[in-house]
Design a protein around this motif. Structure first.
Motif, PDB file in Angstrom:
ATOM      1  N   TYR A   5       0.872  -1.170   0.000  1.00  0.00           N
ATOM      2  CA  TYR A   5       0.000   0.000   0.000  1.00  0.00           C
ATOM      3  C   TYR A   5       0.907   1.217   0.000  1.00  0.00           C
ATOM      4  O   TYR A   5       1.835   1.314   0.813  1.00  0.00           O
ATOM      5  CB  TYR A   5      -0.883   0.001   1.252  1.00  0.00           C
ATOM      6  CG  TYR A   5      -1.629   1.298   1.463  1.00  0.00           C
ATOM      7  CD1 TYR A   5      -2.735   1.615   0.688  1.00  0.00           C
ATOM      8  CD2 TYR A   5      -1.230   2.204   2.436  1.00  0.00           C
ATOM      9  CE1 TYR A   5      -3.429   2.800   0.876  1.00  0.00           C
ATOM     10  CE2 TYR A   5      -1.921   3.394   2.632  1.00  0.00           C
ATOM     11  CZ  TYR A   5      -3.013   3.684   1.856  1.00  0.00           C
ATOM     12  OH  TYR A   5      -3.690   4.854   2.042  1.00  0.00           O
ATOM     13  N   VAL A   6       0.661   2.131  -0.916  1.00  0.00           N
ATOM     14  CA  VAL A   6       1.459   3.354  -1.003  1.00  0.00           C
ATOM     15  C   VAL A   6       0.507   4.547  -0.929  1.00  0.00           C
ATOM     16  O   VAL A   6      -0.406   4.675  -1.740  1.00  0.00           O
ATOM     17  CB  VAL A   6       2.263   3.428  -2.316  1.00  0.00           C
ATOM     18  CG1 VAL A   6       3.098   4.703  -2.374  1.00  0.00           C
ATOM     19  CG2 VAL A   6       3.143   2.189  -2.476  1.00  0.00           C
ATOM     20  N   ARG A   7       0.730   5.389   0.057  1.00  0.00           N
ATOM     21  CA  ARG A   7      -0.047   6.629   0.203  1.00  0.00           C
ATOM     22  C   ARG A   7       0.924   7.779  -0.041  1.00  0.00           C
ATOM     23  O   ARG A   7       1.944   7.889   0.625  1.00  0.00           O
ATOM     24  CB  ARG A   7      -0.642   6.718   1.600  1.00  0.00           C
ATOM     25  CG  ARG A   7      -1.274   8.059   1.935  1.00  0.00           C
ATOM     26  CD  ARG A   7      -2.522   8.324   1.155  1.00  0.00           C
ATOM     27  NE  ARG A   7      -3.676   7.774   1.820  1.00  0.00           N
ATOM     28  CZ  ARG A   7      -4.890   8.257   1.686  1.00  0.00           C
ATOM     29  NH1 ARG A   7      -5.123   9.298   0.920  1.00  0.00           N
ATOM     30  NH2 ARG A   7      -5.894   7.695   2.309  1.00  0.00           N
ATOM     31  N   VAL A  46       8.384   5.181   5.755  1.00  0.00           N
ATOM     32  CA  VAL A  46       8.026   6.470   5.179  1.00  0.00           C
ATOM     33  C   VAL A  46       9.201   6.936   4.325  1.00  0.00           C
ATOM     34  O   VAL A  46      10.351   6.892   4.765  1.00  0.00           O
ATOM     35  CB  VAL A  46       7.718   7.527   6.262  1.00  0.00           C
ATOM     36  CG1 VAL A  46       7.296   8.831   5.635  1.00  0.00           C
ATOM     37  CG2 VAL A  46       6.656   7.027   7.220  1.00  0.00           C
ATOM     38  N   TYR A  47       8.895   7.390   3.110  1.00  0.00           N
ATOM     39  CA  TYR A  47       9.908   7.889   2.178  1.00  0.00           C
ATOM     40  C   TYR A  47       9.586   9.327   1.820  1.00  0.00           C
ATOM     41  O   TYR A  47       8.426   9.717   1.783  1.00  0.00           O
ATOM     42  CB  TYR A  47       9.939   7.051   0.895  1.00  0.00           C
ATOM     43  CG  TYR A  47      10.349   5.630   1.110  1.00  0.00           C
ATOM     44  CD1 TYR A  47      11.683   5.235   1.007  1.00  0.00           C
ATOM     45  CD2 TYR A  47       9.402   4.651   1.432  1.00  0.00           C
ATOM     46  CE1 TYR A  47      12.060   3.919   1.212  1.00  0.00           C
ATOM     47  CE2 TYR A  47       9.773   3.332   1.634  1.00  0.00           C
ATOM     48  CZ  TYR A  47      11.097   2.971   1.524  1.00  0.00           C
ATOM     49  OH  TYR A  47      11.471   1.666   1.727  1.00  0.00           O
ATOM     50  N   SER A  48      10.617  10.098   1.546  1.00  0.00           N
ATOM     51  CA  SER A  48      10.429  11.486   1.140  1.00  0.00           C
ATOM     52  C   SER A  48      11.097  11.711  -0.198  1.00  0.00           C
ATOM     53  O   SER A  48      12.239  11.313  -0.409  1.00  0.00           O
ATOM     54  CB  SER A  48      11.047  12.423   2.180  1.00  0.00           C
ATOM     55  OG  SER A  48      11.010  13.755   1.716  1.00  0.00           O
ATOM     56  N   GLY A  49      10.384  12.380  -1.090  1.00  0.00           N
ATOM     57  CA  GLY A  49      10.970  12.798  -2.356  1.00  0.00           C
ATOM     58  C   GLY A  49      11.447  14.223  -2.192  1.00  0.00           C
ATOM     59  O   GLY A  49      12.131  14.565  -1.230  1.00  0.00           O
ATOM     60  N   TYR A  59       4.052   6.887   2.268  1.00  0.00           N
ATOM     61  CA  TYR A  59       3.942   5.856   3.296  1.00  0.00           C
ATOM     62  C   TYR A  59       3.824   4.546   2.548  1.00  0.00           C
ATOM     63  O   TYR A  59       2.960   4.403   1.681  1.00  0.00           O
ATOM     64  CB  TYR A  59       2.695   6.083   4.143  1.00  0.00           C
ATOM     65  CG  TYR A  59       2.805   7.300   5.024  1.00  0.00           C
ATOM     66  CD1 TYR A  59       3.126   7.169   6.370  1.00  0.00           C
ATOM     67  CD2 TYR A  59       2.630   8.576   4.501  1.00  0.00           C
ATOM     68  CE1 TYR A  59       3.256   8.287   7.173  1.00  0.00           C
ATOM     69  CE2 TYR A  59       2.760   9.695   5.298  1.00  0.00           C
ATOM     70  CZ  TYR A  59       3.065   9.545   6.633  1.00  0.00           C
ATOM     71  OH  TYR A  59       3.209  10.653   7.412  1.00  0.00           O
ATOM     72  N   VAL A  60       4.681   3.590   2.860  1.00  0.00           N
ATOM     73  CA  VAL A  60       4.686   2.315   2.151  1.00  0.00           C
ATOM     74  C   VAL A  60       4.546   1.187   3.175  1.00  0.00           C
ATOM     75  O   VAL A  60       5.399   1.033   4.049  1.00  0.00           O
ATOM     76  CB  VAL A  60       5.985   2.138   1.327  1.00  0.00           C
ATOM     77  CG1 VAL A  60       5.964   0.799   0.594  1.00  0.00           C
ATOM     78  CG2 VAL A  60       6.170   3.298   0.359  1.00  0.00           C
ATOM     79  N   PHE A  61       3.449   0.453   3.060  1.00  0.00           N
ATOM     80  CA  PHE A  61       3.192  -0.681   3.947  1.00  0.00           C
ATOM     81  C   PHE A  61       3.220  -1.952   3.116  1.00  0.00           C
ATOM     82  O   PHE A  61       2.515  -2.048   2.115  1.00  0.00           O
ATOM     83  CB  PHE A  61       1.816  -0.591   4.609  1.00  0.00           C
ATOM     84  CG  PHE A  61       1.534   0.700   5.337  1.00  0.00           C
ATOM     85  CD1 PHE A  61       2.532   1.525   5.798  1.00  0.00           C
ATOM     86  CD2 PHE A  61       0.220   1.071   5.544  1.00  0.00           C
ATOM     87  CE1 PHE A  61       2.249   2.703   6.471  1.00  0.00           C
ATOM     88  CE2 PHE A  61      -0.076   2.251   6.219  1.00  0.00           C
ATOM     89  CZ  PHE A  61       0.929   3.069   6.684  1.00  0.00           C
ATOM     90  N   THR A  97      -2.345   3.819  -3.613  1.00  0.00           N
ATOM     91  CA  THR A  97      -2.241   2.722  -4.560  1.00  0.00           C
ATOM     92  C   THR A  97      -2.073   1.423  -3.795  1.00  0.00           C
ATOM     93  O   THR A  97      -1.331   1.373  -2.811  1.00  0.00           O
ATOM     94  CB  THR A  97      -1.007   2.915  -5.475  1.00  0.00           C
ATOM     95  OG1 THR A  97      -1.100   4.169  -6.120  1.00  0.00           O
ATOM     96  CG2 THR A  97      -0.905   1.812  -6.506  1.00  0.00           C
ATOM     97  N   PHE A  98      -2.758   0.394  -4.237  1.00  0.00           N
ATOM     98  CA  PHE A  98      -2.538  -0.956  -3.725  1.00  0.00           C
ATOM     99  C   PHE A  98      -1.874  -1.750  -4.842  1.00  0.00           C
ATOM    100  O   PHE A  98      -2.328  -1.713  -5.989  1.00  0.00           O
ATOM    101  CB  PHE A  98      -3.868  -1.625  -3.354  1.00  0.00           C
ATOM    102  CG  PHE A  98      -4.465  -1.112  -2.081  1.00  0.00           C
ATOM    103  CD1 PHE A  98      -4.172  -1.716  -0.866  1.00  0.00           C
ATOM    104  CD2 PHE A  98      -5.313  -0.018  -2.092  1.00  0.00           C
ATOM    105  CE1 PHE A  98      -4.730  -1.240   0.316  1.00  0.00           C
ATOM    106  CE2 PHE A  98      -5.873   0.458  -0.923  1.00  0.00           C
ATOM    107  CZ  PHE A  98      -5.574  -0.150   0.283  1.00  0.00           C
ATOM    108  N   LEU A  99      -0.813  -2.455  -4.509  1.00  0.00           N
ATOM    109  CA  LEU A  99      -0.079  -3.261  -5.481  1.00  0.00           C
ATOM    110  C   LEU A  99       0.017  -4.682  -4.962  1.00  0.00           C
ATOM    111  O   LEU A  99       0.486  -4.903  -3.849  1.00  0.00           O
ATOM    112  CB  LEU A  99       1.339  -2.704  -5.678  1.00  0.00           C
ATOM    113  CG  LEU A  99       1.425  -1.228  -6.066  1.00  0.00           C
ATOM    114  CD1 LEU A  99       2.821  -0.695  -5.814  1.00  0.00           C
ATOM    115  CD2 LEU A  99       1.031  -1.068  -7.509  1.00  0.00           C
TER     116      LEU A  99
END
Length: 113
Positions: A5-7, A46-49, A59-61, A97-99
């Motif tokens: 899951y990516v928010r 958590v990632y920052s661009g 946010y990547v779960f 997004t759900f992958l």
């Protein structure tokens, strides 16, 4: 089925620098650990661009299945954390997004064999 899951969000422009710093302290010390303890969560990061920790945040779960996310949102102990987190976001630019992970089991299910 393993799911990511990516928010993607940006913080509200109206947040002061002090409020932005408080948001990150809260996120890293309270929100992320609570999510990481959730049943079915494999990892939560958590990632920052671009944007100096104000914009282009992800946010990547990694989860056992997509239902893990829905169950997390329904967890009474997490609901106040989620509400406080969402309150800092500019929801007009947010996306999610759900992958699903491509696995041999998925290929078999899709191909019918």
């Amino acid at each position: 089925m393993p799911t990511a899951y990516v928010r993607r969000v940006s913080l509200k422009a109206a947040l002061s620098d002090a409020e932005g710093a408080a948001y990150w302290k809260f996120t890293m010390e309270e929100v992320l650990p609570a999510i990481q303890r959730g049943p079915g969560i494999r990892s939560a990061k958590v990632y920052s661009g671009a944007g100096g920790l104000r914009a282009d945040i992800r946010y990547v779960f990694e989860m056992d299945d997509a239902g893990v996310y829905e169950r997390l949102l329904a967890t009474p102990a997490l609901q106040p954390l989620v509400a406080k987190t969402y309150a800092a976001w500019d929801m007009s630019t947010a996306s999610q997004t759900f992958l699903r992970e491509v696995t041999p089991e998925l290929i078999r299910a899709i191909s019918g064999s």
